[in-house]
Design an enzyme around this catalytic site. Sequence first.
Site, PDB file in Angstrom:
ATOM      1  N   ARG A 177       0.860  -1.125   0.120  1.00 56.50           N
ATOM      2  CA  ARG A 177      -0.056   0.011   0.011  1.00 56.50           C
ATOM      3  C   ARG A 177       1.101   1.171   0.096  1.00 56.50           C
ATOM      4  O   ARG A 177       1.988   1.120   0.439  1.00 56.50           O
ATOM      5  CB  ARG A 177      -0.698  -0.101   1.204  1.00 56.50           C
ATOM      6  CG  ARG A 177      -0.109   0.013   2.489  1.00 56.50           C
ATOM      7  CD  ARG A 177      -1.164   0.033   3.761  1.00 56.50           C
ATOM      8  NE  ARG A 177      -0.679   0.218   4.966  1.00 56.50           N
ATOM      9  CZ  ARG A 177       0.056   1.092   5.504  1.00 56.50           C
ATOM     10  NH1 ARG A 177      -0.483   2.325   5.012  1.00 56.50           N
ATOM     11  NH2 ARG A 177       0.532   1.189   6.895  1.00 56.50           N
ATOM     12  N   ARG A 181      -2.528  11.052   1.131  1.00 57.14           N
ATOM     13  CA  ARG A 181      -3.283  12.034   2.092  1.00 57.14           C
ATOM     14  C   ARG A 181      -3.759  12.986   1.296  1.00 57.14           C
ATOM     15  O   ARG A 181      -3.119  13.745   0.705  1.00 57.14           O
ATOM     16  CB  ARG A 181      -2.353  12.621   3.231  1.00 57.14           C
ATOM     17  CG  ARG A 181      -1.776  11.762   3.986  1.00 57.14           C
ATOM     18  CD  ARG A 181      -0.933  12.183   5.266  1.00 57.14           C
ATOM     19  NE  ARG A 181      -0.095  11.276   6.055  1.00 57.14           N
ATOM     20  CZ  ARG A 181       0.905  11.711   6.665  1.00 57.14           C
ATOM     21  NH1 ARG A 181       1.206  12.770   6.856  1.00 57.14           N
ATOM     22  NH2 ARG A 181       1.367  10.609   7.529  1.00 57.14           N
ATOM     23  N   ARG A 262      20.904  -5.757   2.855  1.00 52.73           N
ATOM     24  CA  ARG A 262      21.382  -4.611   2.224  1.00 52.73           C
ATOM     25  C   ARG A 262      21.957  -3.947   3.112  1.00 52.73           C
ATOM     26  O   ARG A 262      21.497  -3.875   4.419  1.00 52.73           O
ATOM     27  CB  ARG A 262      19.991  -3.804   1.696  1.00 52.73           C
ATOM     28  CG  ARG A 262      19.312  -4.696   0.500  1.00 52.73           C
ATOM     29  CD  ARG A 262      20.232  -4.638  -0.731  1.00 52.73           C
ATOM     30  NE  ARG A 262      20.117  -3.173  -1.438  1.00 52.73           N
ATOM     31  CZ  ARG A 262      21.204  -3.061  -2.451  1.00 52.73           C
ATOM     32  NH1 ARG A 262      21.952  -4.008  -2.982  1.00 52.73           N
ATOM     33  NH2 ARG A 262      21.351  -1.701  -3.108  1.00 52.73           N
ATOM     34  N   ARG A 293      19.845   9.700  -0.491  1.00 52.88           N
ATOM     35  CA  ARG A 293      19.411  10.932   0.024  1.00 52.88           C
ATOM     36  C   ARG A 293      20.688  11.602   0.751  1.00 52.88           C
ATOM     37  O   ARG A 293      21.565  10.973   0.853  1.00 52.88           O
ATOM     38  CB  ARG A 293      18.445  10.614   1.202  1.00 52.88           C
ATOM     39  CG  ARG A 293      18.804   9.788   2.289  1.00 52.88           C
ATOM     40  CD  ARG A 293      17.485   9.275   3.270  1.00 52.88           C
ATOM     41  NE  ARG A 293      17.998   8.484   4.206  1.00 52.88           N
ATOM     42  CZ  ARG A 293      17.239   8.219   5.299  1.00 52.88           C
ATOM     43  NH1 ARG A 293      16.085   8.677   5.250  1.00 52.88           N
ATOM     44  NH2 ARG A 293      17.534   7.436   6.370  1.00 52.88           N
ATOM     45  N   GLU A 318      23.757   9.241   1.551  1.00 56.41           N
ATOM     46  CA  GLU A 318      23.752   7.758   1.875  1.00 56.41           C
ATOM     47  C   GLU A 318      23.611   6.974   0.521  1.00 56.41           C
ATOM     48  O   GLU A 318      22.879   7.521  -0.427  1.00 56.41           O
ATOM     49  CB  GLU A 318      22.230   7.527   2.566  1.00 56.41           C
ATOM     50  CG  GLU A 318      22.378   8.146   3.882  1.00 56.41           C
ATOM     51  CD  GLU A 318      21.207   7.578   4.789  1.00 56.41           C
ATOM     52  OE1 GLU A 318      20.326   6.769   4.376  1.00 56.41           O
ATOM     53  OE2 GLU A 318      20.791   8.264   5.653  1.00 56.41           O
ATOM     54  N   TYR A 366      13.197  -5.823   9.866  1.00 51.76           N
ATOM     55  CA  TYR A 366      13.379  -4.652  10.112  1.00 51.76           C
ATOM     56  C   TYR A 366      12.421  -3.980  11.156  1.00 51.76           C
ATOM     57  O   TYR A 366      11.272  -4.185  11.064  1.00 51.76           O
ATOM     58  CB  TYR A 366      13.098  -3.772   8.750  1.00 51.76           C
ATOM     59  CG  TYR A 366      13.504  -2.420   8.952  1.00 51.76           C
ATOM     60  CD1 TYR A 366      14.459  -1.839   8.887  1.00 51.76           C
ATOM     61  CD2 TYR A 366      12.238  -1.533   8.789  1.00 51.76           C
ATOM     62  CE1 TYR A 366      14.806  -0.310   9.076  1.00 51.76           C
ATOM     63  CE2 TYR A 366      12.179  -0.106   9.185  1.00 51.76           C
ATOM     64  CZ  TYR A 366      13.675   0.377   9.177  1.00 51.76           C
ATOM     65  OH  TYR A 366      13.828   1.724   9.333  1.00 51.76           O
ATOM     66  N   ASP A 368      11.289  -0.117  13.567  1.00 49.16           N
ATOM     67  CA  ASP A 368      11.733   0.986  13.824  1.00 49.16           C
ATOM     68  C   ASP A 368      12.066   1.013  15.307  1.00 49.16           C
ATOM     69  O   ASP A 368      12.092  -0.058  15.943  1.00 49.16           O
ATOM     70  CB  ASP A 368      10.571   2.065  13.567  1.00 49.16           C
ATOM     71  CG  ASP A 368      10.241   2.129  12.255  1.00 49.16           C
ATOM     72  OD1 ASP A 368      11.277   2.462  11.321  1.00 49.16           O
ATOM     73  OD2 ASP A 368       8.968   2.282  11.923  1.00 49.16           O
TER      74      ASP A 368
END
Length: 387
Positions: A177, A181, A262, A293, A318, A366, A368
């Site tokens: 998805r 917004r 990675r 970035r 990066e 992964y 957060d």
Amino acid sequence: MGSRYDYIIVGAGLYGAVVAYRAKQMGKRVLVIEKRMHKGGNVYCENIEGINVHKYGAHIFHTSNKEVWDFVNSIVEFNRYTNSPVANYKGRLYNLPFNMNTFYQMWGVKTPQEAVEKLEAQRAEAKALLAGREPQNLEEQAQLLIGKDIYEALIKGYTEKQWGRKCTDLPAFIIKRLPVRLVFDNNYFNDKYQGIPIGGYNKLIDGLLEDVEVRLGKSFFDYDSENKIDYSKDWRKIADRLVYTGPIDEYFGYSLGHLQYRTVSFETTVEDTANYQGNAVVNYTEREVPYTRIIEHKHFEMFGQEVYDCPKSVISKEYSTEWTQGMEPYYPVNDERNNQLAEKYRELAAEERDVVFGGRLADYRYYDMAPVVEAAMKVVLGGPPVP
């Protein structure tokens, strides 16, 4: 062989530090060993020119879990930083995540209704190209969700740099998805709370590990000549339990094979300007720009006049690359082969007596930061060891 501990914790990153803090609060004797020469794992910051530089990439704490937010703020107060990245595509700037600002910048639409009409028209084109079949790759899936224009400018090149593969060669499930917004809101996260520790992440880690014995430069798998112990073989001789936060395949000697990752490399420079790009995070989304970035670190903690009171700035470019042995593993490659292999290692881990596996590397997932803290807060501590 030295003192006896209730817990040996392998890794002084966020997961290990939270477990160590909780164990210490319970009166447990804790030893943390860390192979790097600093605490904090990937949230470690290096102070350059008075700026806290995120040495291993940008870390922004965000959560809707009040218990987690209150816990980290009990260690160090967090600031009000709001993540609002900007995308640069061929010199044009777009706001992220995809919101009314993005749609105005892309198409000139000014109302939610105009944006919906444009999005639906683009989605219809993508659907027609599929001719009734399901999306077979990331490119088809992304265009079905957001349309060709935004996919081509803001997703395609960035994703191919991140994964080192063409979007047509990446599975569709990677983009299940895409948040859209229909308001003018550049706040990247939907979470209730977000921010950066005031004074940097080292303040958080130092607070968590206060009064905890930490041995730096000590690998779990190498002989510690200073303390005369091979932790991987003999930890049970000095401790009741082990909390392991390193790579799960390494713990088992890669007996089932190597998991893949990675990784990210950084090109960090000091710039002779107070304000280099005006934002903490600017993504470069075209394939031809080699870096993904640029991070301007001061914007995580300096606001308003503070930015100009600090005359220099530190930026990091990066680069996303394929991981090889000896490099720092960052992102698990969650394809079918690696997921199946990781599950086999997890089955082995479940059979280990008095060992807790946790964190990004030990779980091969992964995470957060907030979920890492939450998981560490839920580790059951205390009770007798399993005989």
